[in-house]
Scaffold this motif. Structure first.
Motif, PDB file in Angstrom:
ATOM      1  N   HIS A  10      47.113  27.547  56.277  1.00 58.92           N
ATOM      2  CA  HIS A  10      48.303  28.295  56.665  1.00 58.92           C
ATOM      3  C   HIS A  10      48.284  28.664  58.145  1.00 58.92           C
ATOM      4  CE1 HIS A  10      51.880  30.656  56.014  1.00 58.92           C
ATOM      5  NE2 HIS A  10      51.317  31.693  56.613  1.00 58.92           N
ATOM      6  N   ILE A  17      53.704  28.586  52.472  1.00 52.61           N
ATOM      7  CA  ILE A  17      53.149  29.141  51.235  1.00 52.61           C
ATOM      8  C   ILE A  17      53.545  28.301  50.020  1.00 52.61           C
ATOM      9  CG2 ILE A  17      53.286  31.118  49.665  1.00 52.61           C
ATOM     10  CD1 ILE A  17      53.435  32.905  52.174  1.00 52.61           C
ATOM     11  N   ARG A  28      52.418  31.156  43.959  1.00 51.54           N
ATOM     12  CA  ARG A  28      52.739  31.593  45.322  1.00 51.54           C
ATOM     13  C   ARG A  28      52.196  32.991  45.591  1.00 51.54           C
ATOM     14  NH1 ARG A  28      57.799  29.681  43.903  1.00 51.54           N
ATOM     15  NH2 ARG A  28      58.594  31.804  43.963  1.00 51.54           N
ATOM     16  N   ASN A  29      52.248  33.864  44.579  1.00 50.32           N
ATOM     17  CA  ASN A  29      51.718  35.218  44.769  1.00 50.32           C
ATOM     18  C   ASN A  29      50.217  35.194  45.020  1.00 50.32           C
ATOM     19  OD1 ASN A  29      54.144  36.512  44.591  1.00 50.32           O
ATOM     20  ND2 ASN A  29      53.951  36.982  42.413  1.00 50.32           N
ATOM     21  N   ARG A  32      49.849  34.285  48.627  1.00 50.17           N
ATOM     22  CA  ARG A  32      50.193  35.454  49.455  1.00 50.17           C
ATOM     23  C   ARG A  32      49.057  36.476  49.468  1.00 50.17           C
ATOM     24  NH1 ARG A  32      55.453  35.026  46.910  1.00 50.17           N
ATOM     25  NH2 ARG A  32      56.863  34.079  48.400  1.00 50.17           N
ATOM     26  N   ALA A  36      46.905  37.820  52.693  1.00 47.33           N
ATOM     27  CA  ALA A  36      46.986  39.237  53.057  1.00 47.33           C
ATOM     28  C   ALA A  36      45.615  39.914  53.099  1.00 47.33           C
ATOM     29  CB  ALA A  36      47.891  39.977  52.080  1.00 47.33           C
TER      30      ALA A  36
END
Length: 43
Positions: A10, A17, A28-29, A32, A36
């Motif tokens: 990324h 994503i 996708r979560n 993420r 993060a």
């Protein structure tokens, strides 16, 4: 799932994503959350 691989793809290569989730077979979560967090997940 490889936390470091997600972050590298990324940040360095600019892979979106949605594409990361498709390539790696994770939600996708999940992608993420990996982007993060500052450290690899602890199990």
């Amino acid at each position: 799932m490889d936390w470091a691989e997600i972050r590298r793809l990324h940040r360095a290569e600019g892979v979106p994503i949605k594409e990361l989730s498709r390539r790696l077979g994770v939600a996708r979560n999940t992608v993420r959350a990996a982007l993060a967090s500052d450290a690899p997940p602890r199990y």
